[in-house]
Design a protein around this motif. Structure first.
Motif: not given
Length: 610
Positions: A457-465, A585-604
């Motif tokens: 419950p302390s690491k819940l991410v709400l996400a969508g497009g 494709v590379e733009e989509r990968i960049k966006q997912v990478r940024l999202e994962i990085d953002f979540a990792e930093r703030h859930l740490k």
């Protein structure tokens, strides 16, 4: 023989992770084929790193890239004679443009409908001789217009209305046109009109008239036989989508009564003797053949998972695009094997989905759950919310959720009220409490996920497009204590500004959902707009937005971001030069990478809890 020597300071490229391979692996769509030249096909592929159109001559095996644009191209159609490809040319993903035409075997691109100004597309049908087409257009100034375009002549307008409409299909002999329209003002439920090519009306079919329950109709296609006036129609008379046959000449309506649970779609077999039935139920898809003479239904064998497209060929084989959450997509044939297998790297597999049913305020909610193999909860968990809202998550391959699983997250996808595939009442439940109803269902599934021990419950991410991005921002504001991080891609953030800036057919949809415009029902827009609750947001927010997006325009996102910035709320914004998402494709990968990085930093450092 010895290995080649290495230099100590020679850089070593890190291995490409599986999650990136899933995006980069070449994919193909289900090929469309020319009605009178079935060896000529058109498909979409990301083989160059950008999704573009490809022509395929099956008689020779030759494949040729048709379009080549920086932001990609996916909207195209073959002329029935197979001599040309029509493709839609917009500007950097803004969906506003004109149709172009290119010879099937290559050559110059030329405007396909000279004399028509740029617009949003509203359907296209091309006559079998390739010289006559019916082009639907939508603009803020004119609403919807439909023009008949003939070679060497100026386009002739045969339809105009302020409400949204679209070209359905031309009869096989080119004498009749089926139009879907919402002249009654309900953008969620179309009525049908059949006209001659001079615009004169031949027949009408409207299930919205005279009843308290609003029902929709859709054009599935005229019978593929000259002189045959049967039109295949989708209807909702029994509480879900299913097909019937409407004979335009006699007026006879034949409901087929196909007794399968869930939604049923259909298309003609090429000789008109049978229907190919696409059946969607509880996030899976399967195929059937319906013989019109004997009224018998025979299942077509496909693997368990989802069929996201299918077509019956002249030799009576069926080609279909299949995948599952664990296995990447492939174009298969009932004649055996894979029909179209792109060269190069293959996408790595992922993990299968588990079905979860949760009791909610509007009925049982279906959710699809994935987690890293061999793990137990509680896990950091991403609630990946689908767009639409008239769409649904299915047991099909998706590189985005698979990326989160590879990083140790569980992924939960909720088919909230408003989703398709669970009956008309479930899909139509959103009216007047837009967004708030969907969040009630997401809340019920979130409580199950925490209570079952799956989710930390302390690491819940709400996400969508898109609509999922809208629900993300609305959820962060109305449920600020529930979510640790929010990730919103191309969202609605300020519903009033969005209404005034978006494309005209989406304005019509908003009026249907809310019961009017922002000026007519301001309290409903206020209650459903993320901007109303922005000062209550506590979770860090990441937003990505296309600067040319006509569906979720950039100005309303800037309004929301300005409010976050004014109070120093934790947030990051990534703007990119495209429309409602990217085909690169590379733009989509960049966006997912940024999202994962953002979540990792703030859930740490967030404490794991039970």
């Amino acid at each position: 023989m010895s290995d080649a020597p290495t230099t100590p300071d020679m850089p070593v490229s890190p291995p490409v992770p599986d999650w990136e391979k899933r995006f980069r692996a070449p994919r193909v769509s289900l090929p469309d084929w020319a009605e009178d030249a079935p060896d000529r096909s058109l498909f979409v592929s990301n083989a160059t790193g950008t999704y573009e159109l490809y022509a395929w001559d099956r008689s020779t095996g030759e494949q040729r890239q048709v379009t080549d644009r920086p932001n990609g191209t996916t909207d195209g159609i073959l002329t029935p004679d197979g001599e040309a490809v029509w493709w839609f040319s917009d500007t950097d993903g803004d969906e506003f443009g004109i149709w172009m035409r290119q010879p099937f075997h290559g050559g110059d691109d030329v405007p396909a409908a000279p004399g028509l100004e740029p617009s949003y597309p509203a359907g296209l049908a091309i006559g079998r001789d390739g010289t006559t087409a019916v082009v639907g257009r939508s603009t803020d100034e004119d609403g919807t217009t439909i023009h008949v375009v003939r070679e060497g002549a100026a386009p002739v307008e045969i339809y105009r209305h302020r409400e949204s409409a679209g070209v359905g299909d031309l009869s096989h002999d080119g004498s009749l046109l089926a139009i879907e329209h919402t002249e009654h003002g309900d953008a969620m439920h179309s009525a049908l009109r059949v006209t001659r090519l001079d615009g004169s009306t031949v027949a009408e079919l409207d299930d919205t008239r005279g009843g308290t329950v609003e029902l929709g109709l859709e054009v599935l296609g005229f019978a593929p036989v000259d002189g045959d006036t049967r039109l295949l129609v989708g209807h909702q008379r029994r509480g879900r989508w299913e097909p019937m046959i409407w004979d335009i000449a006699s007026g006879e309506e034949t409901e087929l009564g196909i007794e399968l649970p869930g939604d049923v779609n259909a298309e003609w077999y090429p000789d008109g003797s049978a229907l190919l039935i696409a059946h969607s139920f509880e996030a899976r898809g399967e195929l059937w053949r319906y013989d019109l003479a004997t009224r018998t239904l025979t299942q077509i064998e496909t693997p368990a998972g989802s069929v996201s497209g299918a077509t019956a060929r002249p030799d009576r084989t069926v080609e279909y695009l299949w995948s599952s959450a664990a296995q990447p997509p492939s174009v298969r044939s009932t004649g055996g094997g894979v029909v179209l297998d792109p060269p190069g790297m293959k996408a790595p597999a992922s993990v299968p989905v588990e079905d979860v049913w949760v009791e909610g305020p509007g009925g049982r909610i279906h959710a699809l759950v994935q987690k890293p193999a061999g793990t137990d909860g509680p896990l950091p968990t991403v609630f990946e919310i689908h767009g639409g809202p008239a769409w649904h998550d299915s047991d099909s391959f998706a590189a985005g959720p698979a990326a989160w699983i590879d990083h140790g997250y569980a992924v939960v996808r909720v088919n909230y009220r408003g989703s398709t595939g669970y009956g008309r009442e479930w899909t139509d439940a959103l009216k007047h409490r837009v967004g708030l109803i969907e969040l009630e269902d997401i809340t019920a599934v979130r409580e199950w996920a925490v209570g079952s021990g799956l989710a930390d419950p302390s690491k819940l991410v709400l996400a969508g497009g898109s609509w999922g991005g809208y629900l993300t921002l609305l959820g962060l504001g109305t449920q600020p204590e529930a979510w640790a991080v929010g990730l919103a891609a191309v969202p609605v953030a300020d519903f009033v500004t969005s209404y005034h800036d978006e494309m005209e057919n989406l304005k019509a949809l908003d009026r249907t959902l809310f019961g009017g415009s922002p000026e007519e029902v301001p309290e409903r827009y206020e209650a459903s707009s993320p901007l109303t609750y922005v000062d209550a947001v506590r979770a860090p927010v990441y937003i990505s937005a296309g600067v040319n997006d006509p569906r979720c325009p950039i100005r309303q996102i800037d309004n929301y971001v300005d409010r976050l910035a004014a109070r120093g709320a934790a947030h990051e914004v990534y703007r990119y030069d495209a429309g409602h998402g990217s085909l690169v494709v590379e733009e989509r990968i960049k966006q997912v990478r940024l999202e994962i990085d953002f979540a990792e930093r703030h859930l740490k450092g967030a404490a794991t809890q039970r």
